[in-house]
Design a protein around this motif. Sequence first.
Motif, mmCIF file in Angstrom:
data_model
loop_
_atom_site.group_PDB
_atom_site.id
_atom_site.type_symbol
_atom_site.label_atom_id
_atom_site.label_comp_id
_atom_site.label_asym_id
_atom_site.label_seq_id
_atom_site.Cartn_x
_atom_site.Cartn_y
_atom_site.Cartn_z
ATOM 1 N N LEU A 29 0.836 -1.199 0.000
ATOM 2 C CA LEU A 29 0.000 0.000 0.000
ATOM 3 C C LEU A 29 0.873 1.252 0.000
ATOM 4 C CD1 LEU A 29 -2.713 1.481 0.238
ATOM 5 C CD2 LEU A 29 -2.618 1.102 2.722
ATOM 6 N N HIS A 30 1.887 1.267 0.829
ATOM 7 C CA HIS A 30 2.806 2.406 0.903
ATOM 8 C C HIS A 30 3.476 2.654 -0.448
ATOM 9 C CE1 HIS A 30 6.965 3.991 1.566
ATOM 10 N NE2 HIS A 30 6.283 4.903 2.249
ATOM 11 N N ALA A 31 3.955 1.587 -1.074
ATOM 12 C CA ALA A 31 4.638 1.715 -2.370
ATOM 13 C C ALA A 31 3.691 2.253 -3.436
ATOM 14 C CB ALA A 31 5.204 0.367 -2.789
ATOM 15 N N ASP A 32 2.436 1.784 -3.432
ATOM 16 C CA ASP A 32 1.452 2.253 -4.409
ATOM 17 C C ASP A 32 1.155 3.739 -4.236
ATOM 18 O OD1 ASP A 32 1.337 -0.291 -5.404
ATOM 19 O OD2 ASP A 32 -0.609 -0.796 -4.528
ATOM 20 N N ILE A 33 1.020 4.170 -2.969
ATOM 21 C CA ILE A 33 0.709 5.579 -2.705
ATOM 22 C C ILE A 33 1.883 6.473 -3.092
ATOM 23 C CG2 ILE A 33 0.228 7.271 -0.895
ATOM 24 C CD1 ILE A 33 -1.282 5.039 0.593
ATOM 25 N N ILE A 34 3.076 6.125 -2.655
ATOM 26 C CA ILE A 34 4.252 6.966 -2.895
ATOM 27 C C ILE A 34 4.584 7.054 -4.386
ATOM 28 C CG2 ILE A 34 6.726 7.237 -2.442
ATOM 29 C CD1 ILE A 34 4.867 7.906 -0.076
ATOM 30 N N SER A 35 4.369 5.954 -5.105
ATOM 31 C CA SER A 35 4.678 5.934 -6.541
ATOM 32 C C SER A 35 3.597 6.611 -7.376
ATOM 33 C CB SER A 35 4.867 4.494 -7.025
ATOM 34 O OG SER A 35 3.639 3.770 -6.934
ATOM 35 N N GLY A 36 2.425 6.854 -6.775
ATOM 36 C CA GLY A 36 1.348 7.541 -7.479
ATOM 37 C C GLY A 36 0.399 6.622 -8.218
ATOM 38 N N ILE A 37 0.526 5.294 -8.029
ATOM 39 C CA ILE A 37 -0.360 4.370 -8.754
ATOM 40 C C ILE A 37 -1.578 3.954 -7.917
ATOM 41 C CG2 ILE A 37 1.558 3.497 -10.139
ATOM 42 C CD1 ILE A 37 1.414 0.902 -8.475
ATOM 43 N N TYR A 38 -1.619 4.381 -6.652
ATOM 44 C CA TYR A 38 -2.765 4.026 -5.805
ATOM 45 C C TYR A 38 -4.046 4.645 -6.351
ATOM 46 C CZ TYR A 38 -6.151 4.254 -2.008
ATOM 47 O OH TYR A 38 -7.314 4.165 -1.264
ATOM 48 N N ARG A 39 -5.071 3.823 -6.463
ATOM 49 C CA ARG A 39 -6.405 4.290 -6.809
ATOM 50 C C ARG A 39 -7.413 3.611 -5.883
ATOM 51 N NH1 ARG A 39 -3.559 7.164 -8.879
ATOM 52 N NH2 ARG A 39 -3.507 8.029 -10.988
ATOM 53 N N HIS A 40 -8.382 4.376 -5.445
ATOM 54 C CA HIS A 40 -9.405 3.855 -4.540
ATOM 55 C C HIS A 40 -10.234 2.790 -5.249
ATOM 56 C CE1 HIS A 40 -12.741 3.741 -1.686
ATOM 57 N NE2 HIS A 40 -12.033 4.514 -0.865
ATOM 58 N N GLY A 41 -10.533 1.698 -4.551
ATOM 59 C CA GLY A 41 -11.335 0.620 -5.119
ATOM 60 C C GLY A 41 -12.825 0.859 -4.969
ATOM 61 N N GLY A 42 -13.615 -0.173 -5.265
ATOM 62 C CA GLY A 42 -15.072 -0.080 -5.181
ATOM 63 C C GLY A 42 -15.590 -0.329 -3.780
ATOM 64 N N TYR A 43 -16.909 -0.501 -3.678
ATOM 65 C CA TYR A 43 -17.568 -0.626 -2.383
ATOM 66 C C TYR A 43 -18.447 -1.872 -2.336
ATOM 67 C CZ TYR A 43 -16.232 4.237 -1.483
ATOM 68 O OH TYR A 43 -15.522 5.399 -1.294
ATOM 69 N N THR A 44 -18.613 -2.382 -1.111
ATOM 70 C CA THR A 44 -19.592 -3.430 -0.840
ATOM 71 C C THR A 44 -20.818 -2.775 -0.240
ATOM 72 O OG1 THR A 44 -17.842 -5.053 -0.419
ATOM 73 C CG2 THR A 44 -20.053 -5.564 0.404
ATOM 74 N N TYR A 45 -21.983 -3.066 -0.814
ATOM 75 C CA TYR A 45 -23.214 -2.399 -0.380
ATOM 76 C C TYR A 45 -24.028 -3.310 0.534
ATOM 77 C CZ TYR A 45 -28.069 -0.826 -0.674
ATOM 78 O OH TYR A 45 -29.350 -0.448 -0.372
ATOM 79 N N PHE A 46 -24.567 -2.715 1.608
ATOM 80 C CA PHE A 46 -25.543 -3.422 2.445
ATOM 81 C C PHE A 46 -26.419 -2.390 3.146
ATOM 82 C CE2 PHE A 46 -21.750 -2.752 4.976
ATOM 83 C CZ PHE A 46 -22.224 -2.361 6.224
ATOM 84 N N GLN A 47 -27.458 -2.863 3.804
ATOM 85 C CA GLN A 47 -28.385 -1.972 4.493
ATOM 86 C C GLN A 47 -28.406 -2.283 5.975
ATOM 87 O OE1 GLN A 47 -32.078 -2.740 2.384
ATOM 88 N NE2 GLN A 47 -31.793 -0.955 1.073
ATOM 89 N N VAL A 48 -28.625 -1.246 6.788
ATOM 90 C CA VAL A 48 -28.859 -1.434 8.216
ATOM 91 C C VAL A 48 -30.190 -0.775 8.553
ATOM 92 C CG1 VAL A 48 -26.417 -1.540 8.814
ATOM 93 C CG2 VAL A 48 -27.580 0.667 8.834
ATOM 94 N N PHE A 49 -30.839 -1.303 9.586
ATOM 95 C CA PHE A 49 -32.138 -0.775 10.004
ATOM 96 C C PHE A 49 -32.071 -0.439 11.487
ATOM 97 C CE2 PHE A 49 -32.774 -3.493 6.385
ATOM 98 C CZ PHE A 49 -33.710 -2.836 5.612
ATOM 99 N N ASP A 50 -32.103 0.843 11.832
ATOM 100 C CA ASP A 50 -32.251 1.231 13.226
ATOM 101 C C ASP A 50 -33.539 2.039 13.331
ATOM 102 O OD1 ASP A 50 -31.222 3.509 11.909
ATOM 103 O OD2 ASP A 50 -29.230 3.195 12.746
ATOM 104 N N SER A 51 -33.455 3.348 13.429
ATOM 105 C CA SER A 51 -34.683 4.129 13.416
ATOM 106 C C SER A 51 -35.254 4.240 12.004
ATOM 107 C CB SER A 51 -34.427 5.532 13.990
ATOM 108 O OG SER A 51 -33.391 6.175 13.272
ATOM 109 N N LYS A 52 -34.381 4.038 10.995
ATOM 110 C CA LYS A 52 -34.820 4.034 9.610
ATOM 111 C C LYS A 52 -33.818 3.242 8.777
ATOM 112 C CE LYS A 52 -32.605 8.505 8.650
ATOM 113 N NZ LYS A 52 -32.812 9.904 8.171
ATOM 114 N N LYS A 53 -34.196 2.934 7.537
ATOM 115 C CA LYS A 53 -33.307 2.192 6.650
ATOM 116 C C LYS A 53 -32.140 3.076 6.224
ATOM 117 C CE LYS A 53 -34.412 1.581 2.326
ATOM 118 N NZ LYS A 53 -33.240 2.122 1.570
ATOM 119 N N ARG A 54 -30.926 2.528 6.299
ATOM 120 C CA ARG A 54 -29.740 3.274 5.874
ATOM 121 C C ARG A 54 -28.941 2.438 4.882
ATOM 122 N NH1 ARG A 54 -29.174 7.585 9.402
ATOM 123 N NH2 ARG A 54 -30.194 7.337 11.430
ATOM 124 N N ASP A 55 -28.512 3.090 3.795
ATOM 125 C CA ASP A 55 -27.670 2.433 2.803
ATOM 126 C C ASP A 55 -26.207 2.649 3.177
ATOM 127 O OD1 ASP A 55 -29.867 1.647 1.215
ATOM 128 O OD2 ASP A 55 -29.955 3.644 0.327
#
Length: 328
Positions: A42-68
Amino acid sequence: MFEELFSIDNLFYAWKKFKKGKSRRKDVIEFEYSLENNIFTLHADIISGIYRHGGYTYFQVFDSKKRDIYKACIRDRIVHQAMYQYLHNVYNPIFIVDSYSSRTNKGNLKAVAACKYFIKLCSSHNSKKCFVLKCDIKKYFENIDHQILIKELSSKITCKKVLLIAEDIIESFPSDNTTQKGIPLGNITSQIFANIYLHTLDIYIKNVLNCRYYARYNDDFVIINPSEMKLIKIREDIIKYVKNKLLLEIPYNKTSIRKNIWGIDFLGYIILPTGTLLRNTTKHKIFINITEKNFITYLGLLKWCNSYELKQKIISKYINKESDSLDT
């Protein structure tokens, strides 16, 4: 600045901060199995400039209301942790005193305490009467404009490489990258980005509208004033500012102006002249969800309000629930 922020030592420190309370999770265990290799890569990727943020895992939680909820992978969340601490150090000294989210020794309970104090102070000077304007921004997190946020960050972040990492985090969501709006609830950086985005609103309300009694936690905020007509005018000015400058919306049905003696619903509590009560929906949630893990946390919530009878009911409910589980 860039090399220090994303140094090996700081990435390991960010890992430790991220890992707290998550050490039994499968993805955390797998990452830790090859921890040194993962951090060095991770350090090498960031310092060299090749680091790019990846995607996301989606799920829902329910407390007082539905949240994505959108969860990034662990290497990205380590970067989030490092960036969060950096942004906290940059912005914490310039945030107004009564901005309470994503700040050390602040939080929603301190915001409630500030609201109570301001009501008491204002009413003591005005025959025990005052009015409270409460506002809530519509779908705040999903409507934060990327370019406005990046422009604000660029005014404070002097290192271009650090700014590029911040931009990469912001523009990683949504995945299709077409709307240029929204930040995910799952990122720790989203909490401080949300606070930074409304910093100019804080300055506008305090310095331009001259509101002395003002407290904000994320997109929920209150203004206390002895004049109802003054608050009506302030509400109009804020709605216009939020629409024109921040490209956000505060519908009238998400605002209210109430006398303090009627009770003020703020951040899960009802603030009354004679005390503070827990909101009914919060009580209901506690009774449904109480377990051994959250029992102490729920009792901690009650310390901030007048709740002796409720506390006894919760203790009784918990004991009965534990007895039933033992019987089965």
